[in-house]
Motif scaffolding. Structure first.
Motif, mmCIF file in Angstrom:
data_model
loop_
_atom_site.group_PDB
_atom_site.id
_atom_site.type_symbol
_atom_site.label_atom_id
_atom_site.label_comp_id
_atom_site.label_asym_id
_atom_site.label_seq_id
_atom_site.Cartn_x
_atom_site.Cartn_y
_atom_site.Cartn_z
ATOM 1 N N THR A 364 -5.347 -2.894 -3.155
ATOM 2 C CA THR A 364 -5.752 -1.495 -3.338
ATOM 3 C C THR A 364 -7.118 -1.403 -4.001
ATOM 4 O O THR A 364 -7.971 -0.597 -3.601
ATOM 5 C CB THR A 364 -4.702 -0.757 -4.172
ATOM 6 O OG1 THR A 364 -3.411 -0.909 -3.588
ATOM 7 C CG2 THR A 364 -5.030 0.718 -4.273
ATOM 8 N N ASN A 366 -9.512 -3.589 -3.904
ATOM 9 C CA ASN A 366 -10.541 -4.007 -2.950
ATOM 10 C C ASN A 366 -10.868 -2.886 -1.965
ATOM 11 O O ASN A 366 -12.032 -2.649 -1.640
ATOM 12 C CB ASN A 366 -10.054 -5.249 -2.202
ATOM 13 C CG ASN A 366 -11.093 -5.809 -1.261
ATOM 14 O OD1 ASN A 366 -12.031 -6.481 -1.662
ATOM 15 N ND2 ASN A 366 -10.929 -5.512 0.028
ATOM 16 N N SER A 367 -9.831 -2.174 -1.474
ATOM 17 C CA SER A 367 -10.072 -1.064 -0.544
ATOM 18 C C SER A 367 -10.835 0.060 -1.213
ATOM 19 O O SER A 367 -11.774 0.625 -0.630
ATOM 20 C CB SER A 367 -8.740 -0.548 0.002
ATOM 21 O OG SER A 367 -8.118 -1.518 0.802
ATOM 22 N N CYS A 368 -10.450 0.407 -2.452
ATOM 23 C CA CYS A 368 -11.150 1.482 -3.157
ATOM 24 C C CYS A 368 -12.586 1.090 -3.493
ATOM 25 O O CYS A 368 -13.488 1.946 -3.508
ATOM 26 C CB CYS A 368 -10.405 1.835 -4.451
ATOM 27 S SG CYS A 368 -8.772 2.576 -4.193
ATOM 28 N N THR A 371 -14.793 1.270 0.020
ATOM 29 C CA THR A 371 -14.603 2.411 0.932
ATOM 30 C C THR A 371 -15.470 3.565 0.458
ATOM 31 O O THR A 371 -15.427 3.946 -0.724
ATOM 32 C CB THR A 371 -13.134 2.841 0.975
ATOM 33 O OG1 THR A 371 -12.335 1.738 1.401
ATOM 34 C CG2 THR A 371 -12.937 3.994 1.938
ATOM 35 N N VAL A 377 -7.258 5.601 1.923
ATOM 36 C CA VAL A 377 -6.609 4.291 1.789
ATOM 37 C C VAL A 377 -5.128 4.490 2.099
ATOM 38 O O VAL A 377 -4.469 5.318 1.477
ATOM 39 C CB VAL A 377 -6.799 3.696 0.378
ATOM 40 C CG1 VAL A 377 -6.038 2.371 0.257
ATOM 41 C CG2 VAL A 377 -8.276 3.500 0.061
ATOM 42 N N GLU A 393 -4.782 -0.157 5.052
ATOM 43 C CA GLU A 393 -5.959 0.220 5.837
ATOM 44 C C GLU A 393 -6.838 1.149 5.014
ATOM 45 O O GLU A 393 -6.358 1.867 4.119
ATOM 46 C CB GLU A 393 -5.542 0.927 7.124
ATOM 47 C CG GLU A 393 -4.631 0.110 8.029
ATOM 48 C CD GLU A 393 -4.203 0.889 9.259
ATOM 49 O OE1 GLU A 393 -4.988 0.936 10.227
ATOM 50 O OE2 GLU A 393 -3.094 1.443 9.233
ATOM 51 N N ASP A 394 -8.124 1.103 5.334
ATOM 52 C CA ASP A 394 -9.052 2.034 4.682
ATOM 53 C C ASP A 394 -10.064 2.525 5.698
ATOM 54 O O ASP A 394 -10.177 1.990 6.802
ATOM 55 C CB ASP A 394 -9.741 1.367 3.479
ATOM 56 C CG ASP A 394 -10.431 0.060 3.833
ATOM 57 O OD1 ASP A 394 -11.161 0.040 4.840
ATOM 58 O OD2 ASP A 394 -10.236 -0.941 3.125
ATOM 59 N N SER A 448 -9.663 -1.621 11.306
ATOM 60 C CA SER A 448 -8.692 -0.533 11.153
ATOM 61 C C SER A 448 -9.049 0.642 12.059
ATOM 62 O O SER A 448 -10.219 0.892 12.357
ATOM 63 C CB SER A 448 -8.650 -0.074 9.693
ATOM 64 O OG SER A 448 -7.865 1.086 9.560
ATOM 65 N N LYS A 454 -8.408 -3.522 7.924
ATOM 66 C CA LYS A 454 -6.950 -3.503 7.985
ATOM 67 C C LYS A 454 -6.443 -4.884 7.574
ATOM 68 O O LYS A 454 -6.726 -5.880 8.238
ATOM 69 C CB LYS A 454 -6.474 -3.157 9.399
ATOM 70 C CG LYS A 454 -4.965 -3.229 9.579
ATOM 71 C CD LYS A 454 -4.590 -2.915 11.028
ATOM 72 C CE LYS A 454 -3.089 -3.033 11.251
ATOM 73 N NZ LYS A 454 -2.730 -2.745 12.661
#
Length: 469
Positions: A364, A366-368, A371, A377, A393-394, A448, A454
């Motif tokens: 989470t 890493n995605s935030c 992005t 997210v 996914e983001d 993604s 993704k």
């Protein structure tokens, strides 16, 4: 002694033993066969003589009295001197000290049905090597013919034939041995040719030359060994490249906060900037970056040496993820992102709770971190009979297609000129892979549908169950 010489001598010794055994067996078989051949010829002669005796026996009123070999056979070559008298008192004339008139015919004698001698010659050792053919009259045995063929060596022609056969066998054996030696030498060299290639390749690897590659045309055990050595060279090359990149990345990650700290300290020493709470906060931020990097490196090192321990428990993953969802939502909101969770209820699996939480937090974060705002997210969790699937996914931006597998390499960044974010050190996804590997699962990254990255995770349940604990 080198292996080539050892193989050559081994092949030569084995073939020599086989050739000697074949010559000895062939010689023994020849002698036995030659003796059987002579006995068979003698048996045929006695059979013909027996038919003559049967006819003469019939003409003589079914009696042996007055008959001689010379008159009966019409071609007999032995001088016969039958003795008259009582049948039971008849004895064969001795042959000691003299031979029959014709040496080509072995001693032959006629006996009655009871085994009593009637006529003919009997050698001194009458019980050794005799050929017996019965004589019948009206399907009743009335006598038998016995002869004692001499050994093949007793005749000069037979001895010469046997000697020629022996010389031919020895010549064939020597020729076969020479041919076997030549073939053994070439076979030994050919067999060891790939071994020498392997030794050369291993020597190059030991010197640090990992560019060695062996041909993969063989399909035997040596071919498998050569293929493994080539694969070992490839792995060593990859490891050396990874280590070089690893040290370069660590140096880069450590240099940035140290450079910032050094610059701020120099400004304080020069009196350009005052030493206040804002400055202390900046110092603390850079120290946190260093501390986070050191902690991540320590976890990866523990995973590599197998010192990181896992305590697996049978847990309801749905409840665990739902308990973490508010913190994920808050983290995403701080970055002006939207967090979505889609999961099935009562999803059970055997995991390490602490490491599983760390896995979700790293993914989470890493995605935030990568992005763009405003973005999304999304975490999706589902299961089948034996496996659990987690998909994070983001939205944009995404990663280049050829970089997906490298995303899990330690300290990997898609763009080193990219602005530094918070405490990101490029180790999050690498730690995630270590955790998934410890759970005997698989992790992969693809593009993604939301426009970003993704990350898909597959975990084995180990024990299947629903609504149970």
């Amino acid at each position: 002694m080198k292996i080539t010489a050892k193989l050559f001598l081994t092949f030569l010794a084995v073939i020599s033993c086989v050739i000697l055994a074949n010559v000895a067996l062939a010689r023994w078989s020849f002698q036995q066969g030659f003796l059987d051949f002579i006995n068979e010829l003698e048996r045929e002669r006695l059979t013909v003589l027996g038919l003559d005796l049967e006819r003469e026996y019939d003409r003589n009123d079914a009696s042996w009295e007055g008959l001689t070999f010379n008159r009966l056979s019409g071609r007999a070559t032995l001088p016969i001197h039958p003795r008259r008298g009582v049948r039971g008192e008849r004895h064969p004339p001795p042959l000691a000290g003299r031979k029959p008139a014709h040496e080509t015919t072995p001693p032959t004698a006629l006996y009655d049905a009871d085994g009593n001698w009637l006529m003919g010659h009997v050698p001194e050792q009458a019980n050794a090597g005799s050929v017996v053919v019965p004589v019948f009259y009206n399907e009743a045995k009335v006598g038998e013919l016995r002869s004692w063929p001499e050994a093949p060596g007793a005749f000069s022609s037979a001895s010469e034939f046997s000697r020629k056969q022996l010389m031919a066998s020895l010549f064939i054996a020597l020729l076969s041995l020479a041919l076997a030696g030549i073939i053994s030498w070439f076979v030994a060299r050919r067999l060891l040719k790939p071994v020498k290639s392997v030794l050369h390749a291993v020597g190059e690897l030991s010197k640090g030359d990992y560019e060695t590659s062996l041909p993969d045309t063989r399909r035997d055990e040596l071919g498998e060994l050569m293929l493994n050595i080539s694969e070992l060279g490839r792995i060593l090359r990859a490891d050396r490249t990874a280590n070089q990149r690893w040290f370069a990345n660590i140096s880069h990650e450590l240099r940035t906060p140290l450079t910032i700290l050094k610059g701020e300290i120099e400004t304080l020493q020069a009196g350009i900037r005052p030493f206040d709470q804002q400055q202390l906060k900046s110092f603390a931020h850079e120290i946190d970056l260093l501390n986070h990097l050191v902690d991540d490196l320590y976890q990866i090192s523990l995973t590599d040496i197998g010192a990181l321990r896992y305590q697996f428990e049978h847990l309801n993953l749905s409840e665990l993820i739902e308990s973490l969802a508010p913190s994920f939502t808050e983290r995403a909101a701080n970055d002006q992102l939207k967090f979505e969770y889609r999961g099935e209820p009562n999803l059970w699996a055997e995991v390490d709770p602490l490491r599983f939480k760390q896995l979700l937090l790293n993914l989470t974060a890493n995605s935030c971190l990568y992005t763009d705002a405003p973005g999304t997210v999304r975490l999706t969790v589902r299961q089948d009979q034996s496996e659990v699937y987690l998909v994070l996914e983001d939205s944009a931006p995404g990663a280049e297609l050829d970089n997906f597998e490298q995303l899990f390499a330690p300290l990997h960044r898609q763009d080193y000129s990219r602005q530094r974010h918070a405490t990101g050190a490029g180790l999050g996804l690498s730690i995630c892979r270590s955790i998934v590997d410890a759970h005997r699962g698989e992790i992969s990254a693809t593009a993604s549908e939301l426009g970003g990255l993704k990350v898909s995770i597959r975990l084995n349940k180990r024990r299947v169950g629903r609504d149970e604990h």
